[in-house]
Enzyme design. Structure first.
Site, PDB file in Angstrom:
ATOM      1  N   ARG A 191      -3.757 -34.114 -40.666  1.00 44.09           N
ATOM      2  CA  ARG A 191      -3.273 -34.166 -42.055  1.00 44.09           C
ATOM      3  C   ARG A 191      -3.641 -35.481 -42.725  1.00 44.09           C
ATOM      4  O   ARG A 191      -3.830 -35.527 -43.942  1.00 44.09           O
ATOM      5  CB  ARG A 191      -1.768 -33.938 -42.097  1.00 44.09           C
ATOM      6  CG  ARG A 191      -1.444 -32.511 -41.747  1.00 44.09           C
ATOM      7  CD  ARG A 191      -0.036 -32.154 -42.101  1.00 44.09           C
ATOM      8  NE  ARG A 191       0.131 -30.717 -41.998  1.00 44.09           N
ATOM      9  CZ  ARG A 191       1.281 -30.103 -41.806  1.00 44.09           C
ATOM     10  NH1 ARG A 191       2.385 -30.814 -41.689  1.00 44.09           N
ATOM     11  NH2 ARG A 191       1.337 -28.800 -41.734  1.00 44.09           N
ATOM     12  N   LYS A 243       6.632  -9.916 -37.896  1.00 44.04           N
ATOM     13  CA  LYS A 243       7.516  -9.005 -38.637  1.00 44.04           C
ATOM     14  C   LYS A 243       6.939  -8.568 -39.976  1.00 44.04           C
ATOM     15  O   LYS A 243       6.364  -9.366 -40.707  1.00 44.04           O
ATOM     16  CB  LYS A 243       8.848  -9.710 -38.910  1.00 44.04           C
ATOM     17  CG  LYS A 243       9.694  -9.873 -37.660  1.00 44.04           C
ATOM     18  CD  LYS A 243      10.825 -10.828 -37.926  1.00 44.04           C
ATOM     19  CE  LYS A 243      12.126 -10.065 -38.225  1.00 44.04           C
ATOM     20  NZ  LYS A 243      13.211 -11.003 -38.579  1.00 44.04           N
ATOM     21  N   GLY A 301       3.595 -21.766 -45.494  1.00 46.38           N
ATOM     22  CA  GLY A 301       4.443 -21.132 -46.505  1.00 46.38           C
ATOM     23  C   GLY A 301       3.779 -21.107 -47.875  1.00 46.38           C
ATOM     24  O   GLY A 301       3.845 -20.116 -48.589  1.00 46.38           O
TER      25      GLY A 301
END
Ligand code: ADP
Ligand code: MG
Length: 394
Positions: free
Chosen positions: A35, A198, A374
């Site tokens: 990063r 999921k 996300g």
């Protein structure tokens, strides 16, 4: 299109730059500095252009307190090494205080400082005006280059833009170009591959993509919820029970939209969720009652490869099996291989998919691997990310 650092005057300007230095740490040492190295192009561009560079980031979850295990000091040290120049670092519990403000004001062109962890302040994650102003007063321009937090409206990602002209750095520019470009204006055939554990986690992404893609490939743990919805027996495979009805609706929607929905035709099953559990490979209508599907089988991989060979744009989110265990990595490796060989624009979004592509050595063969787990999902859902919305338009 959003303005980038290339579109504004930077010489002599104090550039307040939001980076994502949320690096993994162990015993006070950085265990992976990707990063930090990823942020270098934007930082070097600013240094070379004669800006006065004030970097800020969060790390971990200090929850609004100055907890020293989350200090950015190790990042400042690593940055100094990588840049080959001093990076001023003042470990202020308040992040911004008089000493910090003085140091920022005293910066000369090409000099760099790093602020302390912005999440030492409880106002940060609430996007409270007061802290945004304190930060903004340090700079003349705001540069957002932290894609991983662009889906959050915090003081350092969005709030400061109320007071300063805001542009993106090169990392966010690339994310917008590829993730945005793929979804809004893809070269066709456009194929999305969805996997992971999921269905529930990915429904908004599937719903958004279903209206845009030509083919939707479903694999990984989520495929068993679809099999169940089709009336098949899935043994002890992972089932996202609350999403059963939605899975049915998504199949109908795909049909209505004229989208080809492709599911695995065979699976690798085991009795235990363990790498050394004995496995069988069977068709999806023959999963034994006491076994669970943990990967897609070779017939499915061949079918997927065929579709991918024709594709011009591919977005991949979520592994095809439990790739962390070598016995169940075949499907994920197969898809990664097909994408590596493909001429298509290939975009990987999602933390685990990106990790899989890196782990199996295909990273440099992909067009773009998103750095935000996300944030990339929200982008693929078609949402406007606050940290990008605040940037000036070209
Ligand atoms: P991403 O981070 O790329 O968005 P997810 O977090 O949705 O992906 O899913 C990744 C996880 O899904 C992995 O840890 C993987 O082991 C798990 N997974 C994939 N296939 C299965 C399966 N058949 N059964 C159980 N877990 C699975
Ligand atoms: Mg994940």
């Amino acid at each position: 299109m959003k303005k980038t650092v290339r579109d504004i005057e930077i010489k002599g300007k104090k550039a307040l730059v939001r980076c994502d230095f949320n690096v993994p740490m162990q015993d006070g040492k950085i265990t992976d500095d990707i990063r930090i190295t990823s942020a270098l192009p934007t930082i070097k561009y600013l240094i070379e252009g004669g800006a006065k560079v004030i970097l800020m980031s969060h790390m971990g979850r200090p929850k609004g307190e100055a907890k020293m295990e989350f200090t950015l000091k190790p990042v400042a040290d690593r940055l100094s090494e990588l840049l080959g120049q001093d990076v001023t670092f003042i470990s202020a519990a308040e992040v911004v205080n008089q000493e910090v403000a003085d140091a920022a004001a005293a910066l000369e062109e090409g000099q760099v400082m790093l602020l302390e962890n912005v999440r030492f302040r409880k106002e940060e994650t609430k996007n409270e005006e007061g802290f945004s102003k304190e930060l903004a007063q340090l700079g003349d321009i705001f540069v957002n280059d932290a894609f991983g937090t662009a889906h959050r409206a915090h003081c350092s990602t969005a709030g400061v833009a109320d007071y300063l002209p805001a542009v993106s750095g090169f990392l966010i520019e690339k994310e917008v170009q590829f993730l945005g470009g793929a979804v809004e204006n893809p070269e066709r055939p456009f194929v999305a591959i969805m996997g992971g554990a999921k269905v529930g986690d990915k429904i908004p992404v599937i719903e958004n993509l279903i209206n845009k893609v030509d083919t939707l490939i479903i694999g990984g743990g989520m495929s068993y919820t679809f099999f169940k919805a089709m009336g098949l027996e899935i043994g002890t495979s992972i089932l996202d029970e609350p999403s059963l009805e939605l899975a049915k609706e998504l199949m109908v929607k795909a049909k209505e939209a004229g989208v080809d929905m492709i599911l695995p035709v065979d699976v690798v099953c085991a009795k235990e969720f363990a790498n050394d559990s004995e496995t069988i490979t069977c068709d999806i209508d023959a999963i034994p009652a006491d076994m669970m599907g943990l990967d897609m089988g070779p017939k499915s991989v061949a079918a997927v490869k065929k579709v991918l060979a024709e594709a011009k744009t591919v977005v991949w989110n979520g592994p095809m099996g439990v790739f962390e265990m070598s016995s169940f990595a075949g499907g994920t490796i197969g898809v990664a291989e097909a994408l590596a060989e493909s001429e298509a624009v290939t975009i990987i979004g999602g933390g685990d998919s990106a990790a899989a592509v890196e782990q199996f050595g295909f990273a440099d063969k992909m067009t773009h691997i998103s750095t935000g787990g996300g944030a990339s999902l929200e982008f693929l859902e078609g949402k406007v990310l606050p940290g990008i919305a605040v940037l000036e338009d070209k």
